[in-house]
Enzyme design. Structure first.
Site, short mmCIF file in Angstrom:
data_model
loop_
_atom_site.label_atom_id
_atom_site.label_comp_id
_atom_site.label_asym_id
_atom_site.label_seq_id
_atom_site.Cartn_x
_atom_site.Cartn_y
_atom_site.Cartn_z
N SER A 234 7.53 9.61 12.21
CA SER A 234 5.93 9.06 11.20
C SER A 234 6.64 9.36 9.20
O SER A 234 6.87 10.57 9.71
CB SER A 234 5.10 9.96 11.34
OG SER A 234 4.02 10.44 10.44
N LYS B 55 0.80 -1.45 -0.02
CA LYS B 55 0.10 -0.25 -0.21
C LYS B 55 0.90 1.36 -0.17
O LYS B 55 0.02 1.91 -0.54
CB LYS B 55 -1.31 0.01 1.30
CG LYS B 55 -1.79 1.27 1.37
CD LYS B 55 -3.34 0.87 2.36
CE LYS B 55 -2.73 0.71 3.41
NZ LYS B 55 -3.21 2.40 4.41
N GLN C 187 4.61 9.31 6.87
CA GLN C 187 3.85 10.51 6.64
C GLN C 187 4.41 12.05 6.34
O GLN C 187 3.81 12.54 5.54
CB GLN C 187 1.99 10.05 7.00
CG GLN C 187 1.13 8.62 6.92
CD GLN C 187 0.47 8.15 7.30
OE1 GLN C 187 -0.69 9.40 8.25
NE2 GLN C 187 -0.56 7.15 6.54
N ASP D 85 1.90 -0.35 12.00
CA ASP D 85 0.79 -1.54 11.66
C ASP D 85 0.57 -2.54 11.45
O ASP D 85 -0.85 -3.09 11.84
CB ASP D 85 0.82 -1.35 9.77
CG ASP D 85 1.12 -0.06 9.16
OD1 ASP D 85 0.18 1.01 10.20
OD2 ASP D 85 1.08 0.74 8.25
N LYS E 128 -4.56 6.61 14.44
CA LYS E 128 -4.78 5.71 13.63
C LYS E 128 -6.06 5.12 12.74
O LYS E 128 -6.57 5.97 14.06
CB LYS E 128 -4.37 4.72 13.45
CG LYS E 128 -2.82 4.08 14.33
CD LYS E 128 -1.82 4.14 12.39
CE LYS E 128 -0.54 4.49 13.40
NZ LYS E 128 0.02 5.44 12.24
C1 S3P Z 1 2.35 4.77 6.03
C2 S3P Z 1 3.58 5.38 7.60
C3 S3P Z 1 2.28 4.40 9.12
C4 S3P Z 1 1.69 3.81 8.59
C5 S3P Z 1 0.09 3.87 7.56
C6 S3P Z 1 1.24 4.40 6.19
C7 S3P Z 1 3.01 5.37 4.91
O1 S3P Z 1 2.06 6.33 9.58
O2 S3P Z 1 1.07 3.62 9.83
O3 S3P Z 1 -0.05 3.12 7.65
O4 S3P Z 1 2.50 5.03 4.37
O5 S3P Z 1 3.89 6.50 5.08
P1 S3P Z 1 3.08 7.01 10.29
O6 S3P Z 1 4.24 6.89 9.83
O7 S3P Z 1 2.37 7.91 10.31
O8 S3P Z 1 3.59 6.32 11.73
#
Ligand code: S3P
Length: 434
Positions: free
Chosen positions: A174, A29, A176, A322, A349
């Site tokens: 993080s 993903k 993200q 996750d 989450k």
């Molecule tokens: C993700 C980062 C994670 C994860 C999310 C996908 C990504 O979140 O929990 O399902 O693709 O960058 P965080 O980095 O905010 O913890």
């Protein structure tokens, strides 16, 4: 006239003895989102194979189509993206909608902040409760103009501005937030540096490097030069290790099981679940390891194992963020007390995963103490089938289904439509090996 109630999907699962066979899971993903995002701002045709055709990644595709990018679907898991470089995005005619996808809203906001147009981005009920101050603050430091509900929650209204580089220390690990700033950094003047407290997944860095961006990684610091065009290349996406983790635990917990999971992404920033399961006594072999498009990939072979409890601290959390719901399920079958600490991020989450996993597994007879930043799980306990709720969280729904495999009687999980956000076909694959 009686009110018509919308029928929610349900999974009904009974205790199973063994898990056997060979499976593949759908594409990763995180990498699928990044391929669409980076393909849309690079120049040339990017052909993507192994794309995760699930609701979350479809939302990212729809957003870049609304931003004027031509995206063609060749097959369910194959896309071509015709990017025209950093300056090619167009003002969208509508409010951009990410659905349930936190990755989409956080990463795309980094790009929207540096455009020469205004836009608004929002999502579903769960997204409207997810904190965005963590991206709003660094983006404002870069010169972005963003307003949000309570200065924290979607919808985000973004007035595109010329951005400038920053040096930023992330208060939480993080990927993200890191990726949001890196993408904004690509549209900024100067060199942007980001330092994390612990290493989070690094797919953005790897893909940017693969596409020729000027990006350097030194320990916990990533530096990117702005305004440098990136060139499209073909991207082959491996299977999602997070999706695979449900089957790893299923095979480990049941008797006489042997399962091969083919072609899984084995990026070390994602394989915390494999290391932890091994430390809990699970037999897992990593086979046929190779590198594909700058990402490590291989097959996994798992056998039934006797599980023992483990202590998991803050430093391990980003590498298995996750996978905590399925790890909690494994811990109910492990001898001793499993301690999960430093995992407060789980509360923000898709659902409050600490609360929801504690309450639903307790209903099955598990002994769990909910803590502010984690859980204490006493095992092994005999689980019993009962009626459970996913709270609209795909990973909770799948973790509880796996718990149902080792519970006596029948387990019913309500509200399982959400599985389609990351893993359509999960139930069919599971039924093919039990
Ligand atoms: C993700 C980062 C994670 C994860 C999310 C996908 C990504 O979140 O929990 O399902 O693709 O960058 P965080 O980095 O905010 O913890």
């Amino acid at each position: 006239m009686p009110l018509k109630s919308k029928k929610m999907a349900q999974i009904v699962i009974e205790k199973k003895k063994t898990v056997r066979g060979e499976i593949s899971v759908l594409g990763d993903k995180s990498i699928s989102h990044r391929a669409v995002i980076l393909g849309s701002i690079s120049s040339g045709r990017m052909f993507i194979k192994g794309f995760l055709n699930a609701l979350d990644c479809q939302a990212t595709v729809k957003i870049f189509s609304s931003l004027g990018i031509k995206i063609e679907r060749q097959h369910s898991d194959e896309l071509s993206i015709y990017g025209k470089g950093l300056k090619s995005l167009k003002k969208p005619l509508e409010v951009l909608n990410v659905g349930n996808s936190g990755t989409t809203i956080r990463l795309v906001s980094g790009i929207l902040s540096g455009q020469d147009f205004s836009s608004s981005i929002t999502g579903d009920k769960s997204i409207k409760k997810r904190p965005m101050r963590r991206i709003i603050q660094p983006l404002r430091q870069m010169g972005a103009e963003i307003t949000a509900s309570e200065d924290n929650y979607p919808p985000l209204n973004i007035v595109g501005k010329p951005l400038h580089a920053i040096n930023y220390n992330l208060p939480i690990a993080s990927a993200q937030v890191k990726s949001c700033i890196l993408l904004a950094g690509l549209f900024s003047h100067g060199e942007t540096s980001i330092t994390e407290p612990f290493k989070s997944r690094d797919h953005t860095e790897r893909m940017l490097n693969f596409l020729g961006a000027d990006i350097k990684v030194s320990g916990l610091t990533v530096t990117i030069s702005g305004k440098k065009e990136i060139k499209a290349k073909n991207i082959i996406i491996p299977g999602d290790v997070s999706s695979a983790s449900f089957f790893m635990v299923a095979a480990a917990m049941t008797e006489n099981s042997q399962l091969t999971i083919k072609n899984i992404g084995l990026n070390p920033t994602r394989t915390g679940i494999i290391s932890i399961l091994k430390a809990m006594g699970v037999y897992i072999e990593e086979q046929n390891k190779k590198e594909v498009c700058n990402e490590p990939v291989g097959d996994l072979f798992i056998k039934s194992s006797r599980l023992c409890a483990i202590k998991i601290g803050k430093e391990s959390i980003p590498g298995l963020i996750d996978e905590i719901p399925i790890l909690a399920v494994a811990a109910t079958q492990a001898k001793g007390v499993t301690e999960i600490k430093g995992a407060e991020e789980l509360r923000v989450k898709e659902s409050d995963r600490i609360k929801v996993m504690s309450s639903e597994l307790s209903k099955m007879g598990a002994k769990i103490e909910e803590k502010k930043d984690g859980m204490l799980i006493y095992g092994p306990t005999k689980l019993k089938g009962c009626q459970l709720d996913s709270y609209g969280d795909h990973r909770v729904a799948m973790a509880l289904t796996i718990a149902g495999l080792v519970a006596s009687g029948k387990t019913v999980i309500d509200n399982t439509d959400c599985i389609n956000t990351s893993f359509p076909g999960f139930e069919e694959i599971l039924r093919s090996v039990v």
